[in-house]
Scaffold this active site. Structure first.
Site, PDB file in Angstrom:
ATOM      1  CE1 TYR A 133     -11.895 -13.264 -11.931  1.00 49.83           C
ATOM      2  CE2 TYR A 133     -10.709 -11.329 -11.168  1.00 49.83           C
ATOM      3  CZ  TYR A 133     -11.711 -12.261 -10.995  1.00 49.83           C
ATOM      4  OH  TYR A 133     -12.509 -12.203  -9.889  1.00 49.83           O
ATOM      5  CB  ALA A 175      -7.657  -6.198  -5.435  1.00 48.29           C
ATOM      6  CE  LYS A 176     -15.358  -9.507  -9.866  1.00 46.60           C
ATOM      7  NZ  LYS A 176     -15.036 -10.945  -9.809  1.00 46.60           N
ATOM      8  CB  ALA A 177      -6.846  -6.669  -9.495  1.00 44.91           C
TER       9      ALA A 177
END
Length: 298
Positions: free
Chosen positions: A164, A158-160
């Site tokens: 980051y 997931a680009k969660a």
């Protein structure tokens, strides 16, 4: 001159189906997405008013939300249309596009099954900077202390937002040392990616890149692999150990913001940006030209 803060820019932001003045696009301090990182997002680029690979980005936004256990209340088609309409309304030809979806403030705690899902899209000007001669000097990367996590411990596909946190820490530390970015290993000690971009290496005319089994298989990454294949270059996705970097001749990063960026140094390893890197930089640039022509003629 200090950069203009992002909460004080001009224009509007698309927010849950409506346009809000930029300064009024706020969320409550007790939003679940802020406290528990239940948020997913995308980073997109518009060239001459057309968002590059918009549909792929929006579909990944939906997939990321599903991995985090919530459903975005707007269809892929609706978000695509809102994104493109917002580009036109803001009047930016070359821009960065940031859609984001997050759990709201209806529930505060680890469990937030009944929280409202909010969606916003912001667009800001980002002139297209693509100077091959300047970029071919290559950027310098540190080696990060933190590693990309085991997929059994974090939703790595997931680009969660929460994934980051270690990227920000790592990039800040690298910048304090005078580097542009940092290379991250994975939980097994293998080469993974930079803090916000995928990495490629070149040796004897063959391109090598880490297998994306615990980090994002980037949309730009896939685009560049396709471009390489069209040129007849062999691309090998494989395990790359840190010591392997000593034998590589070229290195470059790929990403929405990075596009194709040569690397001259990673920690103790040195690279010389060469013909394959330059070719892919130029091909990537040419790849967005059909979108530019469409915008100009459509």
């Amino acid at each position: 001159m200090a950069a203009q803060p992002f909460d004080r820019r001009d224009g509007v932001i698309w927010y849950n189906g409506d346009y809000r003045p930029w300064a009024d696009a706020n969320l409550h301090v007790l939003s679940h997405g802020l406290h528990y990182a239940s948020a997913v997002f995308e980073g997109e680029r518009a060239y001459n008013g057309v968002i590059f690979k918009l549909d792929e980005h929006t579909r990944r936004l939906h997939e990321s939300a599903q991995i985090l256990g919530f459903e975005i209340p707007y269809s892929v088609e609706a978000i695509n249309q809102a994104s493109q309409d917002l580009i036109a309304r803001q009047g930016h030809a070359d821009a960065y596009v940031r859609p984001i979806a997050w759990r709201g403030s209806e529930m505060m705690g680890v469990s937030a099954q009944n929280s409202h899902i909010n969606v916003a899209i912001a667009v800001w000007e980002w002139p297209s900077y693509f100077n091959p001669e300047e970029k071919l000097k290559g950027i310098r990367l540190d080696i990060a202390k933190y590693r990309r996590p085991d997929p059994m411990t974090a939703p790595s596909k997931a680009k969660a937002a929460g994934l980051y946190m270690i990227c920000t820490i790592s990039k800040h530390e690298a910048e304090r040392k005078g580097y542009a970015d940092a290379l991250m290993f994975d939980y097994r000690g293998r080469v993974a990616e930079a803090t916000g971009a995928n990495v490629f290496f070149v040796k004897d005319g063959v391109i090598h890149t880490p297998t994306p089994d615990c980090f994002l298989d980037g949309i730009t990454r896939r685009t560049v692999i396709d471009l390489a294949h069209k040129r007849g270059f062999q691309v090998i996705e494989r395990t790359i150990m840190p010591d392997d970097m000593a034998s590589f001749e070229q290195c470059f990063l790929t990403g929405t913001a990075a596009e194709v960026t040569p690397v001259s140094e990673i920690g103790p390893y040195r690279f010389t940006p060469g013909a394959i890197t330059k070719t892919l930089m130029e091909d990537y640039r040419a790849g967005v030209l059909p979108a530019q022509k469409l915008a100009a003629t459509g």
